[in-house]
Design an enzyme around this catalytic site. Sequence first.
Site, PDB file in Angstrom:
ATOM      1  CG  ASP A   1      41.553  46.078  77.423  1.00  9.93           C
ATOM      2  OD1 ASP A   1      40.801  45.478  76.647  1.00  9.93           O
ATOM      3  OD2 ASP A   1      42.679  46.495  77.107  1.00  9.93           O
TER       4      ASP A   1
ATOM      5  CE  LYS B   1      36.730  47.008  76.152  1.00  6.84           C
ATOM      6  NZ  LYS B   1      38.170  46.992  76.496  1.00  6.84           N
TER       7      LYS B   1
ATOM      8  CB  SER C   1      38.109  42.084  75.981  1.00  4.95           C
ATOM      9  OG  SER C   1      38.840  41.966  74.781  1.00  4.95           O
ATOM     10  N   GLY C   2      37.120  43.865  73.650  1.00  2.76           N
ATOM     11  CA  GLY C   2      36.529  43.825  72.318  1.00  2.76           C
ATOM     12  C   GLY C   2      36.603  42.440  71.714  1.00  2.76           C
TER      13      GLY C   2
ATOM     14  CG  ASP D   1      45.541  49.203  76.481  1.00  5.61           C
ATOM     15  OD1 ASP D   1      46.339  49.096  75.539  1.00  5.61           O
ATOM     16  OD2 ASP D   1      44.478  48.554  76.523  1.00  5.61           O
TER      17      ASP D   1
ATOM     18  CG  ASN E   1      38.395  49.255  73.160  1.00  2.98           C
ATOM     19  OD1 ASN E   1      39.454  49.578  73.693  1.00  2.98           O
ATOM     20  ND2 ASN E   1      38.121  48.008  72.834  1.00  2.98           N
TER      21      ASN E   1
ATOM     22  CG  ASP F   1      44.244  41.956  73.356  1.00 10.41           C
ATOM     23  OD1 ASP F   1      45.003  40.988  73.423  1.00 10.41           O
ATOM     24  OD2 ASP F   1      43.092  41.884  72.885  1.00 10.41           O
TER      25      ASP F   1
END
Length: 272
Positions: A14, A198, A49-50, A221, A224, A16
């Site tokens: 991920d 993901k 990642s989103g 973290d 998602n 962020d």
Amino acid sequence: MNANPNHIKLVAVDIDGTFMRTDYTYDIPRFKAALARMTKVGCEFVVASGNQYYQLRSHFPGYDHELSFVAENGALVKAHDQLLFSANISREAVEKTLELLKMHPETKTVMCGLKSAYCQRGTVSAEFFEAMKKYCHRLQWVDDFAEVDDEILKFTPTVPAEKTAYYTELFQEQLNGALVPTSSGNGEIDLIIPDCHKASGLERLVQHWGITPEQCVAFGDGNNDLEMLSYCGRGYAMTNAEQNVKDAADAVCPTNDEDGVLVTLDQLFPES
């Protein structure tokens, strides 16, 4: 899972709160050295990642083609420069979602397409638009979401943080499976097609490369990241992760500001 680097064929991270420090930097020389060691033993590095693909790619200038991407929470998957998958929300589901969002004007929505992301004039401020550019490097103003000519990958409404659970439940109920809500923190909720997350993106890469989930390692973290951490043979939660994420992981590594991903990669892929 065996920590021998020869057995690890994919590492997914991920961005962020995981790979990037809070100030949105990372130790580039250290990462490039780890990436070289991974490449040497045939291990792929995947950014999961989103965030928008164009934003993710920008963090790795000049060598983004060496990496693969699961962007928009699984709605866009690229194996190096090859597009493996892009979600295309049906017109019916788009219209249903727009009607629902219109009924809740406190939601501030970004509509994410294959070509660009979009904000609708009159529904969000210029400040919100500028803030969203951090996550969507291709972002345009439009007069009406309904008139956008693009493949729509997902919607990202931002809601008051304290109402995240309320809106997640409301979207789940009102959209009735047309799109599924997943929270990525800070009041941001992604509305994505069912079974698109993901882990589904990683599954496409796993099949593409002919490897197994057991040969994969993931770092995350947030909520998602849960499917991804469960899918991979070994999942690491950051020390700064929410407790339920730590509970879902196999191990906990140092925080993002302590370069936890790079610390762990140095252990998994030591210098020979």
